[in-house]
Design an enzyme around this catalytic site. Sequence first.
Site, PDB file in Angstrom:
ATOM      1  N   SER A 102      -4.704   3.113   4.058  1.00 48.89           N
ATOM      2  CA  SER A 102      -4.965   2.410   2.809  1.00 48.89           C
ATOM      3  C   SER A 102      -5.121   0.913   3.077  1.00 48.89           C
ATOM      4  O   SER A 102      -6.022   0.254   2.552  1.00 48.89           O
ATOM      5  CB  SER A 102      -3.794   2.674   1.841  1.00 48.89           C
ATOM      6  OG  SER A 102      -4.005   2.031   0.624  1.00 48.89           O
ATOM      7  N   LYS A 109       0.807  -1.238   0.000  1.00 51.45           N
ATOM      8  CA  LYS A 109       0.000   0.000   0.000  1.00 51.45           C
ATOM      9  C   LYS A 109       0.839   1.286   0.000  1.00 51.45           C
ATOM     10  O   LYS A 109       0.369   2.350   0.406  1.00 51.45           O
ATOM     11  CB  LYS A 109      -0.998   0.049   1.190  1.00 51.45           C
ATOM     12  CG  LYS A 109      -1.806  -1.193   1.450  1.00 51.45           C
ATOM     13  CD  LYS A 109      -2.274  -1.916   0.241  1.00 51.45           C
ATOM     14  CE  LYS A 109      -3.372  -1.259  -0.551  1.00 51.45           C
ATOM     15  NZ  LYS A 109      -3.757  -2.121  -1.705  1.00 51.45           N
ATOM     16  N   HIS A 120       7.401  -7.376  -2.197  1.00 51.95           N
ATOM     17  CA  HIS A 120       7.092  -6.780  -0.891  1.00 51.95           C
ATOM     18  C   HIS A 120       8.049  -7.318   0.176  1.00 51.95           C
ATOM     19  O   HIS A 120       7.863  -7.040   1.363  1.00 51.95           O
ATOM     20  CB  HIS A 120       5.667  -7.143  -0.452  1.00 51.95           C
ATOM     21  CG  HIS A 120       4.570  -6.460  -1.223  1.00 51.95           C
ATOM     22  ND1 HIS A 120       4.594  -5.126  -1.544  1.00 51.95           N
ATOM     23  CD2 HIS A 120       3.385  -6.933  -1.700  1.00 51.95           C
ATOM     24  CE1 HIS A 120       3.473  -4.810  -2.192  1.00 51.95           C
ATOM     25  NE2 HIS A 120       2.742  -5.890  -2.309  1.00 51.95           N
TER      26      HIS A 120
HETATM   27  S1  PPS Z   1      -0.456  -3.107  -3.161  1.00 58.16           S
HETATM   28  O1  PPS Z   1      -1.684  -3.878  -2.765  1.00 58.16           O
HETATM   29  O2  PPS Z   1       0.610  -3.240  -2.184  1.00 58.16           O
HETATM   30  O3  PPS Z   1      -0.035  -3.425  -4.520  1.00 58.16           O
HETATM   31  O4  PPS Z   1      -0.950  -1.582  -3.118  1.00 58.16           O
HETATM   32  P1  PPS Z   1      -0.101  -0.333  -3.670  1.00 58.16           P
HETATM   33  O5  PPS Z   1      -0.259  -0.234  -5.115  1.00 58.16           O
HETATM   34  O6  PPS Z   1       1.274  -0.381  -3.104  1.00 58.16           O
HETATM   35  O7  PPS Z   1      -0.833   0.875  -2.947  1.00 58.16           O
HETATM   36  C1  PPS Z   1      -2.154   1.246  -3.257  1.00 58.16           C
HETATM   37  C2  PPS Z   1      -2.283   2.707  -2.903  1.00 58.16           C
HETATM   38  O8  PPS Z   1      -1.588   3.493  -3.909  1.00 58.16           O
HETATM   39  C3  PPS Z   1      -2.507   4.412  -4.471  1.00 58.16           C
HETATM   40  N1  PPS Z   1      -2.184   4.724  -5.874  1.00 58.16           N
HETATM   41  C4  PPS Z   1      -1.984   5.974  -6.312  1.00 58.16           C
HETATM   42  N2  PPS Z   1      -1.928   7.148  -5.661  1.00 58.16           N
HETATM   43  C5  PPS Z   1      -1.733   8.268  -6.405  1.00 58.16           C
HETATM   44  N3  PPS Z   1      -1.588   8.268  -7.748  1.00 58.16           N
HETATM   45  C6  PPS Z   1      -1.622   7.104  -8.445  1.00 58.16           C
HETATM   46  N4  PPS Z   1      -1.506   7.129  -9.768  1.00 58.16           N
HETATM   47  C7  PPS Z   1      -1.815   5.884  -7.718  1.00 58.16           C
HETATM   48  N5  PPS Z   1      -1.907   4.575  -8.058  1.00 58.16           N
HETATM   49  C8  PPS Z   1      -2.135   3.888  -6.922  1.00 58.16           C
HETATM   50  C9  PPS Z   1      -3.846   3.696  -4.336  1.00 58.16           C
HETATM   51  O9  PPS Z   1      -4.926   4.564  -4.563  1.00 58.16           O
HETATM   52  C10 PPS Z   1      -3.723   3.186  -2.903  1.00 58.16           C
HETATM   53  O10 PPS Z   1      -3.799   4.219  -1.927  1.00 58.16           O
HETATM   54  P2  PPS Z   1      -5.157   4.701  -1.235  1.00 58.16           P
HETATM   55  O11 PPS Z   1      -4.707   5.666  -0.168  1.00 58.16           O
HETATM   56  O12 PPS Z   1      -5.835   3.503  -0.662  1.00 58.16           O
HETATM   57  O13 PPS Z   1      -5.957   5.392  -2.305  1.00 58.16           O
END
Ligand code: PPS
Length: 297
Positions: A133, A45, A103
């Site tokens: 998140s 996340k 991870h």
């Molecule tokens: S995972 O399950 O570990 O693969 O998740 P991960 O991709 O690491 O984290 C998901 C969060 O990243 C946000 N996210 C983004 N934020 C801003 N801009 C872009 N383009 C973007 N892409 C993914 C996603 O919305 C999750 O955060 P939260 O706070 O839940 O929205």
Amino acid sequence: MTEAELYMVYKGVFIPKLYQRLESLKYYEEFTFRPDDILIVTYPKSGTTWMQEIVPVIQSEGDFTPIDTIPNWDRVPWLENAGSRANILKLEQRPSPRIFATHFHYNMMPESYFKVKPRVLYVFRNPKDVFTSSYHFHGMVSYLVNPGTVDEFLQKFIDGKIMFGSWFDHAKGWISAKESDTICYMFYEDMIRDLQGSISKLASFLGKTLSQDIVAKIADRCVFKNMKQNKMSNYSMVPTNFFDQQKSEFLRKGTSGDWVNMMSPAQSDHFDAAYKEKMINTNFKFHWDSFCQVHAQ
Ligand code: PPS
């Protein structure tokens, strides 16, 4: 379902059984890196999916075919999930430079990592936002333990009793590799504030010279509201019995500071105290705002 039913303990951390099978973990243990591999490392996340979008189009110098045609989990596969699908993914036959995600904590990395030392892109995110998140994610995914109340999940997060263990240990482990390994530390908060600057930083680390025009085009495609529309990256292809996006979308808010909508001042203070204790003597400049002042005002 309980932790015992859904997780196994692998190298000291909880790993979801349904997702990371023993066969995959064994495959990863024996995996051979190449020196020019690119490895996106995150605590869950923290911005994995975002990097799975950006890095391939830096490598393709602004050709969007990879993100238009390949689901993010095949485009940049997690090595800990690859085993049972290795034949489909053909990781050994992929042309260099290959791009992977993991991870894993630093001390969980396979032997080949320490011999080869491939290039690493490590993404930090304010752990309070990671917590927030993750709380929403645990509420929508069938293979994770239900998060319970915010208080309950907060204590599990602090104690590292969730998937992939402790955020604090993950961060400290990868920081410890600062001098010896080839690591570009990225910050989710910087990417929010200045996506073009972050893309240029990544490109420069990866040895790519991109025009400002291409950097701007990549930033436009990868900004949250546009990336959310990409069905190759928004997990809309995943069956609802795995990810129930009616409960919470995978690309949920994409902001920094959303933790204030989840944590009470008391919970925030509790987190700050744990952070201070666990991160003591960590000689590393984190880019989120002076952490202990990130209280709800
Ligand atoms: S995972 O399950 O570990 O693969 O998740 P991960 O991709 O690491 O984290 C998901 C969060 O990243 C946000 N996210 C983004 N934020 C801003 N801009 C872009 N383009 C973007 N892409 C993914 C996603 O919305 C999750 O955060 P939260 O706070 O839940 O929205």
